[in-house]
Scaffold this motif. Structure first.
Motif, short mmCIF file in Angstrom:
data_model
loop_
_atom_site.label_atom_id
_atom_site.label_comp_id
_atom_site.label_asym_id
_atom_site.label_seq_id
_atom_site.Cartn_x
_atom_site.Cartn_y
_atom_site.Cartn_z
N SER A 52 51.41 20.25 8.23
CA SER A 52 52.54 19.49 7.67
C SER A 52 53.81 20.34 7.64
O SER A 52 53.84 21.43 7.07
N GLN A 53 54.88 19.84 8.28
CA GLN A 53 56.16 20.56 8.28
C GLN A 53 56.79 20.59 6.90
O GLN A 53 57.44 21.56 6.51
N VAL A 54 56.58 19.49 6.16
CA VAL A 54 57.13 19.42 4.81
C VAL A 54 56.51 20.50 3.93
O VAL A 54 57.20 21.25 3.22
N LEU A 55 55.17 20.62 3.98
CA LEU A 55 54.49 21.62 3.16
C LEU A 55 54.77 23.04 3.66
O LEU A 55 54.77 23.98 2.86
N ALA A 56 55.01 23.17 4.97
CA ALA A 56 55.35 24.50 5.50
C ALA A 56 56.67 25.00 4.92
O ALA A 56 56.81 26.19 4.59
N VAL A 57 57.63 24.08 4.78
CA VAL A 57 58.91 24.45 4.17
C VAL A 57 58.71 24.83 2.70
O VAL A 57 59.26 25.84 2.22
N ILE B 113 50.04 15.64 -2.30
CA ILE B 113 49.62 14.88 -1.12
C ILE B 113 50.06 13.43 -1.26
O ILE B 113 50.49 12.80 -0.28
N GLU B 114 49.99 12.88 -2.48
CA GLU B 114 50.41 11.50 -2.70
C GLU B 114 51.89 11.30 -2.37
O GLU B 114 52.31 10.26 -1.89
N ASN B 115 52.70 12.34 -2.64
CA ASN B 115 54.15 12.20 -2.48
C ASN B 115 54.70 13.07 -1.33
O ASN B 115 55.87 13.43 -1.34
N ILE B 116 53.83 13.35 -0.34
CA ILE B 116 54.24 14.25 0.73
C ILE B 116 55.42 13.70 1.53
O ILE B 116 56.19 14.45 2.12
N ALA B 117 55.57 12.38 1.52
CA ALA B 117 56.69 11.75 2.25
C ALA B 117 57.86 11.43 1.32
O ALA B 117 58.81 10.74 1.73
N ASN B 118 57.79 11.92 0.09
CA ASN B 118 58.85 11.61 -0.90
C ASN B 118 59.47 12.93 -1.39
O ASN B 118 59.05 13.47 -2.43
N LYS C 130 49.81 25.19 -8.36
CA LYS C 130 48.37 25.01 -8.33
C LYS C 130 47.99 23.83 -7.45
O LYS C 130 47.05 23.89 -6.65
N SER C 131 48.72 22.73 -7.58
CA SER C 131 48.45 21.57 -6.74
C SER C 131 48.80 21.84 -5.29
O SER C 131 48.14 21.36 -4.37
N PHE C 132 49.81 22.64 -5.08
CA PHE C 132 50.27 22.92 -3.72
C PHE C 132 49.22 23.68 -2.92
O PHE C 132 49.04 23.44 -1.73
N SER C 133 48.50 24.60 -3.56
CA SER C 133 47.50 25.41 -2.85
C SER C 133 46.47 24.52 -2.16
O SER C 133 46.14 24.72 -0.98
N TYR C 134 45.99 23.53 -2.89
CA TYR C 134 44.99 22.61 -2.30
C TYR C 134 45.62 21.74 -1.22
O TYR C 134 45.05 21.55 -0.14
N ALA C 135 46.83 21.25 -1.51
CA ALA C 135 47.51 20.39 -0.53
C ALA C 135 47.77 21.14 0.77
O ALA C 135 47.64 20.57 1.87
N TRP C 136 48.12 22.41 0.71
CA TRP C 136 48.41 23.21 1.90
C TRP C 136 47.13 23.47 2.70
O TRP C 136 47.15 23.45 3.93
N GLU C 137 46.01 23.67 1.98
CA GLU C 137 44.73 23.86 2.67
C GLU C 137 44.33 22.61 3.46
O GLU C 137 43.80 22.70 4.56
#
Length: 415
Positions: free
Chosen positions: A42-47, A8-13, A30-37
């Motif tokens: 987010s289009q970035v996380l969807a990719v 989440i901190e680097n979602i734009a990086n 592991k970090s991604f699961s929480y960030a996606w929830e």
């Protein structure tokens, strides 16, 4: 919580996200699961979600397809084994001809192909009708050892083999590439089935011996029930394994083709020289003419196997010159056999055997001429190897039509 999640901190990086993933993929997941929830829009996380989990979804679908395919194979193998055992019972009772045993195997292979490559309804109806018509017609023939009947028995499996090829190619039956794939399937099938059959023979020998140790002879029961069942079921298993792209058959077939071609060429050259030396004459010796035609079929089979196993992207090599020599040799043998058959027809009259031999020799001669000229153009760099393969694949229906003609008309014409 969000500030403690590095994704989440680097979602734009994107550069930092990629670096984190490459450094520790498991921690990233592991970090991604929480960030996606927390950021489902987010289009970035969807990719990244598709990148991380698409393969797992594909594997799940692939596993489901594998299980369905395996279940189909198991059912068809059991049905083929049971059918073969039932047919064998009636053969032993001399109620039907032994050639009926092909109906315990080939229709089930065709069904397997149809389920994996569902054709249009009209093609499906044609396949089903021809198999049923063949079985009905075969068993309407009298159980006699007349030449016309025996010829029908010999040609029927060829016709059914072409029908299996129609099931294999499906709606693409007119394409040379799918016909070539069917020929390659047959080569791999023979290799794999022979390998498994040898293992089965070893198991049979071991079983026989173990029961002999306790004073029991189960050979008759075992061969009638277990071996007959296993031989038919094994054909379906081999079909399944090759369809699943088994590496053993895929990798070994081209090497066997390259090894056998020169061996067959040398053996036949020595044989023909010996034949000339001892003065054997196919024009006068009927048995020798039959063996001569048998040799021709073997050479044709080896040549076609070698041609179909060569890669269309390959440049010409020593194997191509060996294949060309085999074709010339086969053409020479066929020309002699054809001349001898014409001589015997003109000297001794028309019989079913002579007429069938004449037709087969003419068809093979025409096919070999086509293949030879295609190979000549390839060796002269005028065409690619696909032209040679086309000369093989485009001629297949002709053999099927001839087999059907002999099967369905000879018993009526020469009754």
């Amino acid at each position: 919580m969000d500030m403690n999640n590095p994704i989440i901190e680097n979602i734009a990086n994107p550069h930092e996200l990629e670096r984190m993933f490459r450094k520790d993929p498991e921690a990233f997941k592991k970090s991604f699961s929480y960030a996606w929830e927390q950021n489902p829009d987010s289009q970035v996380l969807a990719v990244w979600y598709e990148r991380l989990y698409f393969k797992e979804t594909a594997n799940t679908e692939k596993a489901s397809l594998f299980q369905r395919d395996f279940l189909l194979m198991s059912i068809l193998a059991i049905l083929a084994g049971i059918s073969t055992r039932i047919i064998l019972h009636f053969v032993e009772q001399q109620a039907i001809a032994p050639v009926n045993l092909v109906f315990g195997i080939l229709p089930f292979i065709a069904v397997y192909f149809v389920f994996n490559n569902i054709p249009q309804k009209n093609l499906l109806y044609i396949l089903a009708s021809l198999f049923l018509l063949s079985g009905f017609y075969l068993n309407m023939l009298p159980l006699e050892s007349k030449d016309s009947i025996l010829l029908a028995y010999l040609h029927l499996p060829i016709f059914l083999w072409v029908l299996v090829g129609l099931a294999f190619t499906g709606n693409e039956y007119g394409m040379g590439s799918t016909r070539l794939a069917y020929l390659k399937f047959n080569g791999k099938f023979c290799i794999l089935y022979a390998s498994m059959a040898i293992s089965g023979m070893l198991l049979t020998a071991l079983t026989m011996q173990l029961f002999r140790f306790i004073g029991m002879d189960i050979s008759e029961f075992y061969f009638k029930n277990v071996v007959s069942f296993g031989a038919a079921a094994l054909a379906i298993v081999a079909t399944y394994l090759i369809s699943r792209n088994l590496k053993l058959a895929k990798n070994i077939a081209p090497y066997i083709a390259k090894i056998f071609s020169p061996l067959v060429l040398v053996t036949l050259l020595v044989y023909l020289v010996t034949v000339i030396w001892v003065g054997k004459n196919p024009f006068l010796d009927r048995d020798f003419l039959i063996s001569f035609n048998g040799i021709l079929l073997c050479v044709l089979a080896v040549t076609i196997f070698s041609i179909t196993e060569s890669d269309t992207d390959e440049k010409k090599n020593i194997s191509d010159y060996i294949n060309f020599a085999l074709i010339v040799l086969a053409l020479t043998i066929d020309s002699v056999a054809l001349s001898a058959t014409v001589f015997r027809l003109s000297s001794y009259g028309i019989t079913p055997n002579r007429l069938a031999a004449l037709g087969a020799n003419i068809l093979i001669w025409a096919n070999l001429i086509w293949i030879m000229f295609s190979y000549m153009r390839f060796l002269q760099n005028k065409t690619g190897p696909s032209t040679v393969q086309d000369a093989v694949t485009k001629y297949l229906p002709v053999y099927g039509l001839w087999a059907a003609f002999v099967t369905f008309t000879f018993p009526l014409i020469f009754y």
